[in-house]
Design a protein around this motif. Structure first.
Motif, short mmCIF file in Angstrom:
data_model
loop_
_atom_site.label_atom_id
_atom_site.label_comp_id
_atom_site.label_asym_id
_atom_site.label_seq_id
_atom_site.Cartn_x
_atom_site.Cartn_y
_atom_site.Cartn_z
N GLU A 112 66.79 -84.29 93.97
CA GLU A 112 66.06 -85.56 93.89
C GLU A 112 66.30 -86.37 95.16
N TYR A 136 54.82 -91.94 99.93
CA TYR A 136 55.44 -90.65 99.66
C TYR A 136 56.60 -90.45 100.62
N ASP A 138 57.07 -84.46 101.68
CA ASP A 138 56.29 -84.11 100.49
C ASP A 138 54.90 -83.67 100.94
N GLU A 144 53.01 -84.48 95.80
CA GLU A 144 53.20 -84.29 94.36
C GLU A 144 53.89 -85.45 93.68
N SER A 145 54.75 -86.15 94.41
CA SER A 145 55.53 -87.21 93.75
C SER A 145 55.41 -88.53 94.51
N LEU A 165 55.80 -92.47 95.31
CA LEU A 165 56.93 -93.37 95.12
C LEU A 165 56.44 -94.75 94.70
N ASP A 166 57.18 -95.35 93.81
CA ASP A 166 56.97 -96.74 93.46
C ASP A 166 58.16 -97.51 94.03
N ILE A 181 64.48 -94.68 92.37
CA ILE A 181 64.37 -94.10 93.70
C ILE A 181 65.47 -94.59 94.65
#
Length: 128
Positions: free
Chosen positions: A2, A108, A112, A116-117, A119-120, A126
């Motif tokens: 992660e 992002y 990446d 795909e993932s 970010l907030d 995070i």
């Protein structure tokens, strides 16, 4: 594994995220104004006035004024969009230095590739 962002950078990430969104909105507005200025048909009226300028100095002045107006609008719109773009690029460079990138309005991690993932920047998970 992660990926996370340093908790010390939390405030700066959030502030720069807001700043980027503000610049993005301003950039879109300025770019639309630039397109509208370029699409203006004032130059056609200036061309018609220029055709009549052979008979009268008034029409020569009117043609010059209309051409001046047309190019002034384009120059002002271009300058405004350039100023906003400079601010936006500065914020993008800051995010790039932190290993982040934007795709439109979504943030992002730079590595990446598949996006795909997203970010907030306001989510707690995070930050480490």
């Amino acid at each position: 594994m992660e990926r996370t962002i340093s908790a010390q950078d939390r405030f700066e990430v959030q502030q720069n995220y807001r700043r980027y969104l503000k610049y993005q909105d301003q950039y879109e507005t300025a770019f639309d104004r630039l397109k509208t200025s370029k699409a203006s048909r004032v130059w056609l009226a200036a061309l018609v006035a220029l055709l009549f300028s052979f008979a009268s100095e008034f029409f020569l002045g009117a043609a010059a004024a209309l051409f001046g107006l047309y190019f002034y609008r384009i120059a002002k719109s271009w300058y405004d969009s350039f100023q906003v773009d400079e601010g936006r690029e500065e914020v993008l460079r800051w995010f790039s230095g932190k290993g982040l990138k934007f795709e439109g309005r979504i943030l992002y991690f730079r590595d990446d590739q598949m996006l795909e993932s997203p970010l907030d920047p306001f989510a707690e998970e995070i930050y480490n």
